[in-house]
Design a protein around this motif. Sequence first.
Motif, short mmCIF file in Angstrom:
data_model
loop_
_atom_site.label_atom_id
_atom_site.label_comp_id
_atom_site.label_asym_id
_atom_site.label_seq_id
_atom_site.Cartn_x
_atom_site.Cartn_y
_atom_site.Cartn_z
N GLY A 181 0.79 -1.23 0.00
CA GLY A 181 0.00 0.00 0.00
C GLY A 181 0.82 1.27 0.00
N SER A 182 2.15 1.14 -0.16
CA SER A 182 3.00 2.33 -0.17
C SER A 182 4.04 2.21 -1.29
CB SER A 182 3.72 2.48 1.18
OG SER A 182 4.56 1.38 1.43
N GLY A 183 4.40 3.37 -1.87
CA GLY A 183 5.39 3.38 -2.94
C GLY A 183 4.87 2.73 -4.20
N PRO A 184 5.63 2.81 -5.29
CA PRO A 184 5.23 2.10 -6.51
C PRO A 184 5.39 0.60 -6.31
CG PRO A 184 7.37 3.14 -6.81
CD PRO A 184 6.87 3.56 -5.47
N ASP A 185 4.29 -0.08 -5.99
CA ASP A 185 4.35 -1.48 -5.54
C ASP A 185 4.60 -2.39 -6.74
OD1 ASP A 185 4.20 -3.83 -4.19
OD2 ASP A 185 2.39 -3.32 -3.07
N PHE A 186 5.87 -2.47 -7.13
CA PHE A 186 6.26 -3.26 -8.29
C PHE A 186 5.90 -4.73 -8.11
CE2 PHE A 186 9.75 -6.09 -9.73
CZ PHE A 186 9.44 -6.11 -11.08
N LYS A 187 6.15 -5.26 -6.91
CA LYS A 187 5.94 -6.70 -6.68
C LYS A 187 4.47 -7.08 -6.84
CE LYS A 187 6.68 -10.48 -3.42
NZ LYS A 187 5.29 -10.98 -3.61
N SER A 188 3.58 -6.35 -6.19
CA SER A 188 2.16 -6.71 -6.28
C SER A 188 1.63 -6.49 -7.69
CB SER A 188 1.33 -5.92 -5.26
OG SER A 188 1.34 -4.55 -5.56
N SER A 189 2.13 -5.46 -8.38
CA SER A 189 1.71 -5.22 -9.76
C SER A 189 2.15 -6.37 -10.66
CB SER A 189 2.30 -3.91 -10.28
OG SER A 189 1.85 -2.80 -9.53
N ALA A 190 3.40 -6.84 -10.46
CA ALA A 190 3.91 -7.95 -11.25
C ALA A 190 3.15 -9.24 -10.96
CB ALA A 190 5.41 -8.15 -10.97
N ASP A 191 2.88 -9.51 -9.67
CA ASP A 191 2.13 -10.71 -9.29
C ASP A 191 0.73 -10.69 -9.90
OD1 ASP A 191 4.27 -11.60 -7.83
OD2 ASP A 191 3.47 -11.00 -5.88
N LEU A 192 0.08 -9.53 -9.84
CA LEU A 192 -1.28 -9.42 -10.37
C LEU A 192 -1.27 -9.57 -11.90
CD1 LEU A 192 -4.29 -8.83 -10.13
CD2 LEU A 192 -3.73 -6.38 -10.08
N CYS A 193 -0.30 -8.96 -12.55
CA CYS A 193 -0.21 -9.06 -14.01
C CYS A 193 0.01 -10.51 -14.44
CB CYS A 193 0.93 -8.17 -14.51
SG CYS A 193 0.76 -7.69 -16.23
N ASN A 194 0.85 -11.23 -13.71
CA ASN A 194 1.09 -12.64 -14.02
C ASN A 194 -0.18 -13.47 -13.83
OD1 ASN A 194 3.78 -12.69 -14.88
ND2 ASN A 194 4.54 -12.66 -12.78
N ALA A 195 -0.93 -13.18 -12.76
CA ALA A 195 -2.18 -13.92 -12.50
C ALA A 195 -3.20 -13.66 -13.60
CB ALA A 195 -2.75 -13.52 -11.13
N MET A 196 -3.30 -12.42 -14.05
CA MET A 196 -4.23 -12.10 -15.13
C MET A 196 -3.83 -12.82 -16.41
SD MET A 196 -5.37 -8.09 -14.63
CE MET A 196 -3.76 -7.40 -14.98
N SER A 197 -2.52 -12.91 -16.65
CA SER A 197 -2.02 -13.58 -17.85
C SER A 197 -2.39 -15.06 -17.86
CB SER A 197 -0.51 -13.43 -17.95
OG SER A 197 -0.14 -12.07 -18.07
N LYS A 198 -2.47 -15.67 -16.67
CA LYS A 198 -2.85 -17.08 -16.58
C LYS A 198 -4.32 -17.30 -16.93
CE LYS A 198 0.54 -18.26 -12.98
NZ LYS A 198 0.71 -18.67 -11.57
N LEU A 199 -5.12 -16.26 -16.74
CA LEU A 199 -6.56 -16.36 -16.98
C LEU A 199 -6.95 -15.92 -18.38
CD1 LEU A 199 -7.64 -15.05 -13.49
CD2 LEU A 199 -8.34 -17.27 -14.41
N ILE A 200 -6.04 -15.21 -19.06
CA ILE A 200 -6.34 -14.68 -20.39
C ILE A 200 -5.35 -15.25 -21.39
CG2 ILE A 200 -6.56 -12.62 -21.82
CD1 ILE A 200 -7.18 -11.05 -19.29
#
Length: 237
Positions: A181-200
């Motif tokens: 919830g602080s700073g440019p959260d690169f890790k959570s953005s990358a994790d979320l992007c990877n999860a979306m890629s698995k579904l699409i």
Amino acid sequence: MLPRIRIREIKPVNLEGGYLIDGFPSVGFSSAIASESMIHTSNFDVAAVIDSDFFPPISIVKNGMPSYPTRIFVNNDLKVGVFLSYLTLDQSFHRIAAKTMLKWATKHKIGLILSSVAIKSKDGDGEMIGVGNTDSARKKIKDAGLKVLEHGTIPGIPGILLNEGIMTGQDVIVIIFHTSGSGPDFKSSADLCNAMSKLIPGASCNISALQSEAEKAELIMKATQVEAGNLKDSMYM
């Protein structure tokens, strides 16, 4: 006066049987940053703008080009559309934003809407979990290797998408991810992007470029949030 949101399409859209990603920011900016990373990795074009008389009057200038703060990007080959916003919507807009998204998905015969919601954790670590509003949506979550949430509460636009999707027969999946919830959260953005890629199928994320994109995108979103905050009293009366 009730808030209204309008979509103005500027390019042909062919997403029948495809996917729609909800990129509105919630806790932090990971949802929007992950969506933007997917847009930059693949060949997406601006297909529509999303506007409202109740939105703050702001133009986002990026690489010298002004644009609406909320737009729809489309890749007709992948059959993926993305609602991408630099605005953090006031809670009074959540219901109408979700219903607008569902109406547009019905118009273009979208097969699956994919949204996300953040949970704050100290280090941003935690298991990615999915919520599906239909049996077929829950099967997609399991097939992607994600755990299915059995009990919990989903707030905001994602929660309304789940509920209203049941009423309209629209498959909706919400990914629950962890963020500091602080700073440019690169890790959570990358994790979320990877999860979306698995579904699409066919979608991907340029993880190596995501960190710099996360920093640039967050600066723009924070600046937009500040400007919108200065106008909030007059815009959301």
